[in-house]
Scaffold this motif. Structure first.
Motif: not given
Lengths: 374, 374
Positions: A241-246, A278-285, A288-290, A306-309
């Motif tokens: 769950d990324i939420k607590p770290f985010q 940590g890359g997975m975390e980077t991608k998710t965050i 979520a918060r560009p 490309p469609e992620d952006i």
């Protein structure tokens, strides 16, 4: 137990025979030197100019001693044999890959660290480490150049009800010119590791010092904290769950850094990078918060499509990397697709390395000059 | 080997018999909890409310496992016995003294660390550590107060031809008010330890954070570097040459600190303190260079005699301390003699502690409020 010991001994003798029978192997050069990661004054483990590692463990009454490292990168390890002086010695069956490797020693079925080496946090424990000198080790060497500082901070975290630790690299000169402000890279470790990894194993501070001394980069601050990645067990990434770290990163750490350090506290001057999980975390965050980060980097940590952006204008750089023994094709294809979609993207493939720190040291070295320059 | 094993086994059985025969001992309270110094997620070693320590080591095929700690502070250690699940377990024969203790595990004659604990640099190696909760542990606890930062610096050292490491504690608020300057305490570790000891084992940063939060001290900077004490082997203190360290400290480190940190860079605002062999260094250097330091502190590190002090007006404070199980009479006599000679002197005796870090944590807590106040 006796029977099992006999089997182990027989297997070791057989292995020995097989090795001595391999006449196509080059001879081992006897120029072994203590690994640079040994504890002060410790002679073993040693490494030779070909990249072989040799171990020596004192345990006179032990029945078996096996080092988890060796045999050309497989997980089979290196069994040690008892020498005439009752010490246990052994050499890897082949040369090791360049760079840093974690390992441990199994003594009579128990897992311990080699008393000869420093310990590094990986696999959710402090493990032994060995360094195989790399042909390009100069870029992370300790040199006679101005050095930045690595600061341990304890920042308040209401969401986790404690003070949390982070390390902050400030570039040389940070304490002299009190008017200058800097961009910030938030740099994450991988699963099993923690906030000590990027400096201890990665030499991130020395890589920065050297790049700055050579005038190759615009100095910036690096912040490294614990990504809470170990709260899931191996294989449980899907349940992470990324939420607590985010929350910790965005609502607690970044405001603390922007208050306590002279940062350029806006999206164009903020980057996030991570290795492996940590890359997975980077991608998710970052997705979520560009509005928070403008530069994204995944080191052996997946890709962006490309469609992620959502808003291309908000992304200044996407950097994707891995070792040549990982999935270089995937990284290069993804980079091409991002470029084709008009996103500034760069790939880097580390030659002859795997999912290990030499890949990530080199990745940081390639990434740093690309940050905050546009 | 067989014969020796038999003897060891017999001795262990005898020891077990003796223990179970001691009816005058209080029962061991079964409220054991993981030591606060365990690695993340590790259940052992554990400590109970009486101060007993319990160890558990996995080494199914081992012949003998002995922990170097236990038996009421003696050096005899705690032999572990093999449990039904093949793990090795054992409890100290008596309660341990409060605070931090180094230890290691001897497995089949080889010296290793307990995989359950964090490691701490002492005895010139990274050793296992255990914490026996102390009645006064609150003063070095991690609390929800503003925290200072601990910075790793690499300072250039021409005399030793390398970049040397030091840790610098800056108090909370250091990075906010850019006009404020601070006094500096140079704080030395003991023989076998290094520049990591005062924060890792000593919690010097937390002691300062808490004292500052309670308004009990005037904030100051602490600088901790390697005292080069391990260049002599145990027992060789007489052969120790202070010159190389004195050069590093006075000609290289202090100028670097005064350039890179906002210090009050003069003798009245500079203190030196050291524990054990670091006290010997403190005494030698402060007496050789009374123009550099005004406050001196020896923690389990000897005494000053009135005749040592050439210019009494240059000395603002002499602080002498030790554990009550060390030589409190010597410390108190020396302090009285210094006072009688007109030198501002304070002694502190740590109750029920020895030559260990609980003595030195308490000493720093007592010393800090006395620094830079006159």
């Amino acid at each position: 137990m006796k029977y099992r010991q006999l089997i182990v001994l027989s297997l070791m003798l057989i292995a020995g025979d097989l090795c001595s029978g391999q006449t196509d192997k080059p001879a081992i050069t006897e120029d072994f030197k203590p690994s640079t990661l040994n504890q002060p004054g410790q002679e073993y483990p040693q490494v030779n100019s070909q990249g072989y590692a040799r171990f020596r463990i004192i345990a006179p009454e032990a029945q078996s001693v096996v080092v988890s490292l060796g045999l050309g990168g497989t997980r089979r390890g290196t069994p040690l044999t008892k020498a005439a002086d009752t010490s246990w010695v052994g050499t890897t069956a082949g040369p090791m890959e360049e760079g840093f490797h974690y390992y441990h020693v199994t003594i009579d079925g128990g897992v311990f660290n080699d008393p000869g080496t420093l310990n590094f946090y990986g696999s959710t424990r402090w493990e032994s480490g060995i360094e195989i000198p790399a042909h390009d080790q100069d870029f992370y060497a300790l040199k006679d150049v101005p050095h930045g500082m690595v600061q341990q901070i304890l920042f308040p975290s209401k969401s986790t009800n404690t003070s949390r630790r982070a390390f902050v690299y400030t570039p040389p000169g940070y304490n002299q010119d009190q008017s200058k402000r800097y961009p910030v890279l938030y740099l994450q470790h991988g699963w099993g590791e923690d906030e000590t990894a990027w400096t201890n194993q990665g030499h991130a501070n020395l890589i920065m010092d050297n790049l700055i001394a050579e005038g190759k980069i615009k100095p910036f601050i690096i912040v490294m904290t614990y990504g809470m990645t170990n709260d899931v067990k191996m294989g449980g990434i899907r349940n992470f769950d990324i939420k607590p770290f985010q929350t910790v990163l965005l609502d607690e750490l970044i405001p603390y850094i922007d208050t306590n350090f002279r940062t350029l506290a806006d999206q164009p001057h903020r980057a996030m990078a991570g290795l492996s999980m940590g890359g997975m975390e980077t991608k998710t965050i970052t997705l979520a918060r560009p509005d928070v980060f403008s530069h994204y980097a995944l080191l052996s940590g997946g890709i962006y499509a490309p469609e992620d952006i959502k808003d291309k204008s908000a992304v200044k750089l996407i950097f994707l990397s891995c070792g040549s023994f990982e999935n270089p094709t995937g990284i290069m294809k993804a980079t091409t697709a991002l470029k084709d979609a008009g996103i500034n993207s760069v790939s880097f493939i580390s030659e002859n390395t795997r999912h290990e720190f030499q890949t990530w040291r080199r990745s940081l070295y390639e990434l740093a000059p690309l940050l905050f320059v546009r």
